[in-house]
Design a protein around this motif. Structure first.
Motif, mmCIF file in Angstrom:
data_model
loop_
_atom_site.group_PDB
_atom_site.id
_atom_site.type_symbol
_atom_site.label_atom_id
_atom_site.label_comp_id
_atom_site.label_asym_id
_atom_site.label_seq_id
_atom_site.Cartn_x
_atom_site.Cartn_y
_atom_site.Cartn_z
ATOM 1 N N CYS A 95 41.595 40.536 51.651
ATOM 2 C CA CYS A 95 42.099 39.345 50.961
ATOM 3 C C CYS A 95 41.594 39.299 49.522
ATOM 4 O O CYS A 95 42.384 39.101 48.589
ATOM 5 C CB CYS A 95 41.668 38.090 51.720
ATOM 6 S SG CYS A 95 41.901 36.554 50.789
ATOM 7 N N ALA A 96 40.292 39.473 49.337
ATOM 8 C CA ALA A 96 39.716 39.436 47.992
ATOM 9 C C ALA A 96 40.274 40.555 47.116
ATOM 10 O O ALA A 96 40.577 40.347 45.934
ATOM 11 C CB ALA A 96 38.194 39.534 48.082
ATOM 12 N N SER A 97 40.438 41.746 47.690
ATOM 13 C CA SER A 97 40.972 42.880 46.929
ATOM 14 C C SER A 97 42.397 42.619 46.485
ATOM 15 O O SER A 97 42.761 42.857 45.318
ATOM 16 C CB SER A 97 40.920 44.156 47.781
ATOM 17 O OG SER A 97 39.594 44.466 48.157
ATOM 18 N N CYS A 98 43.234 42.120 47.399
ATOM 19 C CA CYS A 98 44.626 41.811 47.051
ATOM 20 C C CYS A 98 44.707 40.693 46.017
ATOM 21 O O CYS A 98 45.553 40.732 45.116
ATOM 22 C CB CYS A 98 45.400 41.422 48.307
ATOM 23 S SG CYS A 98 45.770 42.800 49.411
ATOM 24 N N ALA A 99 43.826 39.692 46.144
ATOM 25 C CA ALA A 99 43.832 38.585 45.193
ATOM 26 C C ALA A 99 43.477 39.063 43.787
ATOM 27 O O ALA A 99 44.120 38.677 42.803
ATOM 28 C CB ALA A 99 42.859 37.500 45.641
ATOM 29 N N VAL A 100 42.466 39.911 43.684
ATOM 30 C CA VAL A 100 42.056 40.440 42.376
ATOM 31 C C VAL A 100 43.157 41.322 41.784
ATOM 32 O O VAL A 100 43.487 41.223 40.587
ATOM 33 C CB VAL A 100 40.737 41.226 42.500
ATOM 34 C CG1 VAL A 100 40.426 41.955 41.202
ATOM 35 C CG2 VAL A 100 39.591 40.284 42.857
ATOM 36 N N LEU A 101 43.752 42.182 42.610
ATOM 37 C CA LEU A 101 44.816 43.061 42.125
ATOM 38 C C LEU A 101 46.059 42.254 41.738
ATOM 39 O O LEU A 101 46.724 42.566 40.733
ATOM 40 C CB LEU A 101 45.176 44.088 43.197
ATOM 41 C CG LEU A 101 44.112 45.155 43.486
ATOM 42 C CD1 LEU A 101 44.523 46.014 44.683
ATOM 43 C CD2 LEU A 101 43.903 46.039 42.251
ATOM 44 N N GLY A 102 46.376 41.227 42.519
ATOM 45 C CA GLY A 102 47.516 40.371 42.185
ATOM 46 C C GLY A 102 47.306 39.618 40.888
ATOM 47 O O GLY A 102 48.235 39.451 40.083
ATOM 48 N N PHE A 103 46.075 39.171 40.678
ATOM 49 C CA PHE A 103 45.734 38.493 39.426
ATOM 50 C C PHE A 103 45.816 39.470 38.248
ATOM 51 O O PHE A 103 46.347 39.136 37.184
ATOM 52 C CB PHE A 103 44.327 37.914 39.522
ATOM 53 C CG PHE A 103 43.835 37.294 38.248
ATOM 54 C CD1 PHE A 103 44.235 36.025 37.874
ATOM 55 C CD2 PHE A 103 42.970 37.988 37.409
ATOM 56 C CE1 PHE A 103 43.790 35.450 36.697
ATOM 57 C CE2 PHE A 103 42.518 37.431 36.239
ATOM 58 C CZ PHE A 103 42.931 36.165 35.872
ATOM 59 N N ALA A 104 45.311 40.686 38.453
ATOM 60 C CA ALA A 104 45.355 41.690 37.392
ATOM 61 C C ALA A 104 46.797 42.055 37.039
ATOM 62 O O ALA A 104 47.128 42.274 35.852
ATOM 63 C CB ALA A 104 44.593 42.946 37.823
ATOM 64 N N ALA A 105 47.688 42.096 38.043
ATOM 65 C CA ALA A 105 49.083 42.448 37.805
ATOM 66 C C ALA A 105 49.781 41.422 36.925
ATOM 67 O O ALA A 105 50.473 41.787 35.958
ATOM 68 C CB ALA A 105 49.820 42.587 39.141
ATOM 69 N N ILE A 106 49.591 40.139 37.215
ATOM 70 C CA ILE A 106 50.257 39.112 36.401
ATOM 71 C C ILE A 106 49.618 39.013 35.021
ATOM 72 O O ILE A 106 50.297 38.756 34.024
ATOM 73 C CB ILE A 106 50.249 37.736 37.128
ATOM 74 C CG1 ILE A 106 51.187 36.755 36.429
ATOM 75 C CG2 ILE A 106 48.846 37.172 37.228
ATOM 76 C CD1 ILE A 106 52.634 37.184 36.440
ATOM 77 N N PHE A 107 48.317 39.235 34.947
ATOM 78 C CA PHE A 107 47.634 39.198 33.653
ATOM 79 C C PHE A 107 48.152 40.313 32.745
ATOM 80 O O PHE A 107 48.461 40.090 31.569
ATOM 81 C CB PHE A 107 46.122 39.328 33.851
ATOM 82 C CG PHE A 107 45.328 39.085 32.602
ATOM 83 C CD1 PHE A 107 44.868 37.807 32.297
ATOM 84 C CD2 PHE A 107 45.034 40.121 31.724
ATOM 85 C CE1 PHE A 107 44.137 37.572 31.145
ATOM 86 C CE2 PHE A 107 44.305 39.901 30.566
ATOM 87 C CZ PHE A 107 43.851 38.616 30.274
ATOM 88 N N TYR A 108 48.284 41.515 33.305
ATOM 89 C CA TYR A 108 48.763 42.654 32.516
ATOM 90 C C TYR A 108 50.242 42.489 32.173
ATOM 91 O O TYR A 108 50.685 42.870 31.082
ATOM 92 C CB TYR A 108 48.547 43.950 33.296
ATOM 93 C CG TYR A 108 48.871 45.189 32.513
ATOM 94 C CD1 TYR A 108 48.147 45.526 31.368
ATOM 95 C CD2 TYR A 108 49.917 46.029 32.902
ATOM 96 C CE1 TYR A 108 48.440 46.670 30.635
ATOM 97 C CE2 TYR A 108 50.213 47.177 32.183
ATOM 98 C CZ TYR A 108 49.483 47.480 31.050
ATOM 99 O OH TYR A 108 49.776 48.609 30.325
ATOM 100 N N ASN A 109 51.006 41.923 33.090
ATOM 101 C CA ASN A 109 52.433 41.698 32.827
ATOM 102 C C ASN A 109 52.638 40.738 31.663
ATOM 103 O O ASN A 109 53.497 40.958 30.797
ATOM 104 C CB ASN A 109 53.108 41.146 34.091
ATOM 105 C CG ASN A 109 54.590 40.925 33.904
ATOM 106 O OD1 ASN A 109 55.371 41.867 33.827
ATOM 107 N ND2 ASN A 109 54.998 39.672 33.842
ATOM 108 N N LYS A 110 51.842 39.676 31.629
ATOM 109 C CA LYS A 110 51.939 38.727 30.519
ATOM 110 C C LYS A 110 51.471 39.368 29.216
ATOM 111 O O LYS A 110 51.991 39.082 28.137
ATOM 112 C CB LYS A 110 51.124 37.468 30.820
ATOM 113 C CG LYS A 110 51.804 36.506 31.786
ATOM 114 C CD LYS A 110 50.980 35.264 31.997
ATOM 115 C CE LYS A 110 51.722 34.255 32.848
ATOM 116 N NZ LYS A 110 52.729 33.497 32.115
#
Length: 224
Positions: A95-110
């Motif tokens: 859960c923590a790994s997916c949350a961090v990766l999901g956050f990183a994905a939207i941050f990089y996309n923006k």
């Protein structure tokens, strides 16, 4: 005779209702994760990873990690508490790994699109939720390594962990509910699908709240 049957039928009815609600929650968390993966098509863009990974983190991994301890519908009900704890840590780590990766994905996309960060309630609450998930994971280490928590009883640590874990789950659920209000999701589904998705998230949160609160109150009565 009538008064004798009523007290016996009520617990049976409540038990059936709780079991049915837990089974339904299992189906919801799996079905909702599949639905979002089909809708987002992970891998087609950087953004596509964000809803997929965040839903996988909170709607699936965290929900299942908590339901492991459900007395009515745990998929490993017959296993020892130690084994459940090990699987719980594994699921929470995912859960923590997916949350961090999901956050990183939207941050990089923006960053790629030149858009400002954290301009919506969804973005702000999502940032808070990811931070809390990381803090919750680190704070849970004394449960596995009691020597790290000198002066704290294991029972007290478990109570604090359960309470903070519930808060973390509710933050994740609220963040996903706000995500349903995003332009992407609202534009990708029909109105009835939107309401059904919102109801699924709310029902899951209510079942988890009931499980954690009942477990806490049972332990409190036992200790008193």
């Amino acid at each position: 005779m009538v008064h004798k049957k009523e007290p016996e039928s009520e617990p049976r009815l409540y038990g059936f209702t709780r079991t049915a609600s837990v089974v339904l929650t299992h189906l919801i968390c799996f079905g909702f994760a599949v639905f979002i993966s089909v809708l987002s098509r992970p891998g087609t863009s950087w953004f596509s990873w964000h809803p997929f990974l965040m839903t996988l983190a909170f709607s699936f991994f965290m929900t299942e990690a908590i339901l492991l301890f459900s007395p009515e519908g745990s998929p490993i009900k017959s296993f020892s508490h130690k084994t459940k704890g090990g699987v719980h840590r594994l699921l929470q780590g995912l859960c923590a790994s997916c949350a961090v990766l999901g956050f990183a994905a939207i941050f990089y996309n923006k960053h790629l699109s030149g858009k400002p960060h954290f301009t919506s309630w969804h973005g702000l609450l999502g940032l808070l939720t990811v931070c809390v998930v990381i803090a919750q994971s680190l704070a849970a280490m004394p449960l596995s390594y009691p020597s790290l928590a000198k002066g704290w009883s294991l029972a007290k640590l478990k109570r604090y962990h359960a309470a903070s874990g519930l808060i973390t789950y509710l933050l994740g659920s609220a963040s996903m509910l706000l995500g349903l209000c995003s332009v992407w999701f609202a534009g990708a589904v029909r109105e009835y699908t939107w309401y059904l998705s919102a109801v699924c998230l709310v029902l899951s949160a209510l079942v988890i709240m009931n499980q954690v609160s009942r477990s806490y109150m049972a332990k409190k009565r036992f200790q008193s």
